[in-house]
Enzyme design. Structure first.
Site, PDB file in Angstrom:
ATOM      1  N   CYS A 142       0.844  -1.190   0.000  1.00 46.87           N
ATOM      2  CA  CYS A 142       0.000   0.000   0.000  1.00 46.87           C
ATOM      3  C   CYS A 142       0.884   1.247   0.000  1.00 46.87           C
ATOM      4  O   CYS A 142       1.847   1.299   0.767  1.00 46.87           O
ATOM      5  CB  CYS A 142      -0.895  -0.026   1.232  1.00 46.87           C
ATOM      6  SG  CYS A 142      -2.064   1.323   1.320  1.00 46.87           S
ATOM      7  N   PRO A 143       0.606   2.176  -0.879  1.00 49.08           N
ATOM      8  CA  PRO A 143      -0.568   2.344  -1.737  1.00 49.08           C
ATOM      9  C   PRO A 143      -0.360   1.893  -3.179  1.00 49.08           C
ATOM     10  O   PRO A 143      -1.216   2.129  -4.023  1.00 49.08           O
ATOM     11  CB  PRO A 143      -0.786   3.856  -1.703  1.00 49.08           C
ATOM     12  CG  PRO A 143       0.615   4.408  -1.692  1.00 49.08           C
ATOM     13  CD  PRO A 143       1.404   3.420  -0.830  1.00 49.08           C
TER      14      PRO A 143
END
Length: 79
Positions: free
Chosen positions: A17-18
């Site tokens: 993430c992201p």
């Protein structure tokens, strides 16, 4: 569910993430409405992030397999 006809596959294995959602956003832009992107991921955050992305961006999460990695998500561009 019956066989889903995938237009494009996006492998995000090893990304965290992201990055997976950023790549989904970039790749789904190149699809036409109704076409399907299969996302393969191993980041546990995608189990939350991909459904949220679909809802926020008005795409359809057709199916997901999130019991154990690698996780798979079938996303249709548009509603």
């Amino acid at each position: 569910m019956s066989e889903i006809s995938v237009t494009q596959t996006l492998d995000t294995l090893g990304l965290r993430c992201p990055e997976p959602v950023m790549l989904v956003r970039k790749n789904i832009r190149h699809l036409n409405d109704g076409e399907i992107l299969l996302i393969i991921a191993d980041d546990p955050a995608t189990t939350r992030d991909i459904p949220s992305f679909c809802q926020f961006m008005d795409h359809t999460l057709l199916q997901s397999e999130v019991e154990k990695p690698p996780f798979k998500y079938w996303v249709k561009r548009g509603k």
